[in-house]
Write an enzyme that holds these catalytic residues in place. Structure first.
Site, mmCIF file in Angstrom:
data_model
loop_
_atom_site.group_PDB
_atom_site.id
_atom_site.type_symbol
_atom_site.label_atom_id
_atom_site.label_comp_id
_atom_site.label_asym_id
_atom_site.label_seq_id
_atom_site.Cartn_x
_atom_site.Cartn_y
_atom_site.Cartn_z
ATOM 1 N N HIS A 183 3.109 76.036 -73.693
ATOM 2 C CA HIS A 183 2.681 77.432 -73.579
ATOM 3 C C HIS A 183 3.471 78.096 -72.471
ATOM 4 O O HIS A 183 3.800 77.452 -71.480
ATOM 5 C CB HIS A 183 1.170 77.514 -73.267
ATOM 6 N N GLU A 219 -3.360 76.146 -80.944
ATOM 7 C CA GLU A 219 -3.053 75.990 -82.360
ATOM 8 C C GLU A 219 -3.320 74.597 -82.920
ATOM 9 O O GLU A 219 -3.491 74.432 -84.122
ATOM 10 C CB GLU A 219 -1.584 76.366 -82.613
HETATM 11 N N1 ACO Z 1 7.877 70.712 -78.097
HETATM 12 C C1 ACO Z 1 9.007 70.264 -77.537
HETATM 13 N N2 ACO Z 1 9.609 70.832 -76.483
HETATM 14 C C2 ACO Z 1 8.999 71.911 -75.967
HETATM 15 C C3 ACO Z 1 7.815 72.422 -76.483
HETATM 16 C C4 ACO Z 1 7.242 71.783 -77.597
HETATM 17 N N3 ACO Z 1 6.125 72.219 -78.164
HETATM 18 N N4 ACO Z 1 7.454 73.498 -75.758
HETATM 19 C C5 ACO Z 1 8.396 73.673 -74.830
HETATM 20 N N5 ACO Z 1 9.336 72.718 -74.956
HETATM 21 C C6 ACO Z 1 10.505 72.509 -74.131
HETATM 22 C C7 ACO Z 1 11.520 73.614 -74.290
HETATM 23 O O1 ACO Z 1 12.380 73.355 -75.353
HETATM 24 C C8 ACO Z 1 12.222 73.555 -72.957
HETATM 25 O O2 ACO Z 1 13.069 72.429 -72.959
HETATM 26 P P1 ACO Z 1 14.483 72.470 -72.206
HETATM 27 O O3 ACO Z 1 14.162 72.881 -70.786
HETATM 28 O O4 ACO Z 1 14.978 71.056 -72.328
HETATM 29 O O5 ACO Z 1 15.295 73.497 -72.929
HETATM 30 C C9 ACO Z 1 11.088 73.224 -71.988
HETATM 31 O O6 ACO Z 1 10.109 72.543 -72.773
HETATM 32 C C10 ACO Z 1 10.472 74.379 -71.303
HETATM 33 O O7 ACO Z 1 9.894 75.213 -72.224
HETATM 34 P P2 ACO Z 1 8.961 76.420 -71.746
HETATM 35 O O8 ACO Z 1 9.788 77.375 -70.919
HETATM 36 O O9 ACO Z 1 7.704 75.902 -71.156
HETATM 37 O O10 ACO Z 1 8.581 77.017 -73.105
HETATM 38 P P3 ACO Z 1 8.520 78.526 -73.504
HETATM 39 O O11 ACO Z 1 7.680 79.259 -72.542
HETATM 40 O O12 ACO Z 1 9.883 79.066 -73.769
HETATM 41 O O13 ACO Z 1 7.815 78.414 -74.911
HETATM 42 C C11 ACO Z 1 6.229 78.035 -76.540
HETATM 43 C C12 ACO Z 1 6.439 78.427 -75.088
HETATM 44 C C13 ACO Z 1 7.026 78.960 -77.443
HETATM 45 C C14 ACO Z 1 4.752 78.152 -76.891
HETATM 46 C C15 ACO Z 1 6.701 76.573 -76.703
HETATM 47 O O14 ACO Z 1 5.931 75.713 -75.901
HETATM 48 C C16 ACO Z 1 6.695 76.124 -78.143
HETATM 49 O O15 ACO Z 1 7.650 76.369 -78.863
HETATM 50 N N6 ACO Z 1 5.598 75.433 -78.603
HETATM 51 C C17 ACO Z 1 5.522 75.015 -79.979
HETATM 52 C C18 ACO Z 1 5.043 76.165 -80.874
HETATM 53 C C19 ACO Z 1 3.593 76.486 -80.620
HETATM 54 O O16 ACO Z 1 2.733 75.615 -80.523
HETATM 55 N N7 ACO Z 1 3.306 77.810 -80.565
HETATM 56 C C20 ACO Z 1 1.937 78.325 -80.330
HETATM 57 C C21 ACO Z 1 1.799 78.851 -78.942
HETATM 58 S S1 ACO Z 1 0.145 79.330 -78.572
HETATM 59 C C22 ACO Z 1 -0.022 80.837 -79.307
HETATM 60 O O17 ACO Z 1 0.890 81.564 -79.520
HETATM 61 C C23 ACO Z 1 -1.395 81.239 -79.695
#
Ligand code: ACO
Length: 359
Positions: free
Chosen positions: A247, A302
């Protein structure tokens, strides 16, 4: 000029509607903790709380229940001509079509847009299944009537309560991508139907409201507990994101996740599936901690939403639409709050392209 990619850490609005505390894992909705609302109040009660001071009219819980029931009846009539075309699309695309058809100057837009999403989603699902859409029952609460219209028969009290709990958790959540979109469009004074339609488009993406369907796909692809670790690790090695985890704001477990998990358990069904999901959750958290040690990636709303909607027999490609049944209430409040702020949202970009050649 500092560039905040993805606007991370940028505060773009003041709001009285909700606060998301990502370190403490706390969600406050108009002065109430989520845990004190879920299971104790109705969706109509929370709608009245969020809309008070923004949306005109009687905003007692009873009045919202009555007026939303009447709005569902009106929406059922107004969407009818569009249903054959809408049912050719995915459920969330169908909602996009139905919302886009609502004029920005129509009377009673907050109730009409809220009703259109619930009634439209149910009608689209039944039309594409070859069954006749069921007219709304204005005497029921919004959650119970939605489930009845989707299924074609009355929901049990436990089912309606479980869905209502989920809808309460999903109603508003700070400046998430879809709510921000609603506020950007509202700030241009384009109108409420335009704001809500745009917000739905932002919700559709798999990084936001499109995640729960793919959570079920992931559980199905893993298949058995013993496959979990290898499957999840291979997914991260490929650079995939695990749906239902991570998140932008929460660094601890999303408080909504616990509330929705209890709602799934309250149904007392699919218990084997829930235990399997718990196993996958623990395996995913371990693999994420190993592969992404610098970021605290936890379970988000989710993951258990997918389990709940599956247990309620809602088709997985309609999960995002169900999210919109709730989130539209927050979008509407935020759009009004943004209009009242009288400030166009217009950030800047830093140009990093080529410069013109000197003459
Ligand atoms: N799986 C794998 N890797 C992840 C995930 C995940 N679910 N979430 C974040 N990361 C990774 C990113 O790729 C990034 O890696 P890197 O530094 O090696 O490039 C690192 O963790 C940091 O990411 P964040 O900055 O914390 O993530 P961001 O804020 O950009 O994204 C998001 C948040 C979009 C929710 C992300 O966690 C994600 O894609 N989750 C999966 C989709 C999901 O569950 N969406 C629902 C969100 S809740 C809602 O909207 C109601």
């Amino acid at each position: 000029m500092t560039v905040n990619n993805g606007l991370e850490g940028v505060v773009a609005a003041e709001t009285v509607l909700s606060e998301v505390d990502g370190e403490a894992g706390r969600l406050i909705l108009r002065g109430h903790r989520l845990q004190d609302i879920a299971g104790r109040h109705s969706l109509e009660w929370l709608t009245a709380e969020l809309w008070r001071g923004f949306v005109p009219g009687d905003l007692s819980e009873a009045a919202v229940r009555r007026d939303l029931g009447a709005a569902r009846i009106a929406a059922f009539a107004s969407i009818a001509p569009l249903l054959p075309q809408a049912a050719q699309l995915s459920p969330v695309e169908a909602l996009r079509l139905l919302l886009a058809a609502v004029p920005d100057d129509a009377p009673g837009l907050p109730l009409r847009l809220t009703a259109t999403i619930a009634v439209g989603l149910a009608a689209v699902l039944r039309t594409r299944a070859g069954t006749t859409p069921l007219p709304p029952d204005p005497a029921l609460g919004h959650a119970a009537d939605f489930l009845r219209m989707v299924r074609g028969c009355a929901a049990t009290a436990a089912e309606a309560a479980a869905l209502e709990t989920y809808l309460l958790t999903a109603t508003d959540h700070g400046l998430n991508a879809s709510t921000f979109t609603a506020r950007v469009v509202a700030s241009t004074r384009a109108g409420l139907a335009s704001s809500v339609t745009a917000a739905l488009c932002a919700l559709k993406g798999p990084l936001h409201g499109g995640a729960p369907g793919p959570v079920i796909d992931m559980l199905d692809a893993i298949g058995a507990p013993e496959n979990a670790e290898a499957w999840l690790d291979a997914a991260l090695q490929r650079g995939d994101r695990l749906m239902g985890f991570g998140h932008r704001v929460y660094r601890v477990t999303d408080p909504r996740s616990d509330v929705v998990k209890r709602a799934v358990e309250s149904l007392g069904r699919n218990t084997g599936r829930v235990r399997f999901a718990e196993h996958i959750e623990q395996a995913a958290l371990a693999v994420l901690a190993h592969r992404k040690p610098t970021r605290s990636l936890q379970t988000n709303l989710e993951f258990y939403t997918a389990l709940l909607l599956e247990a309620l027999a809602i088709p997985r490609d309609a999960f995002t639409g169900v999210f919109a049944v709730a989130r539209v209430i927050g979008w509407i409040a935020h759009a009004h709050e943004q209009v009242a702020a009288e400030r166009l949202i217009r950030p800047q970009s830093r140009y990093v392209g080529p410069l013109p050649l000197a003459a």
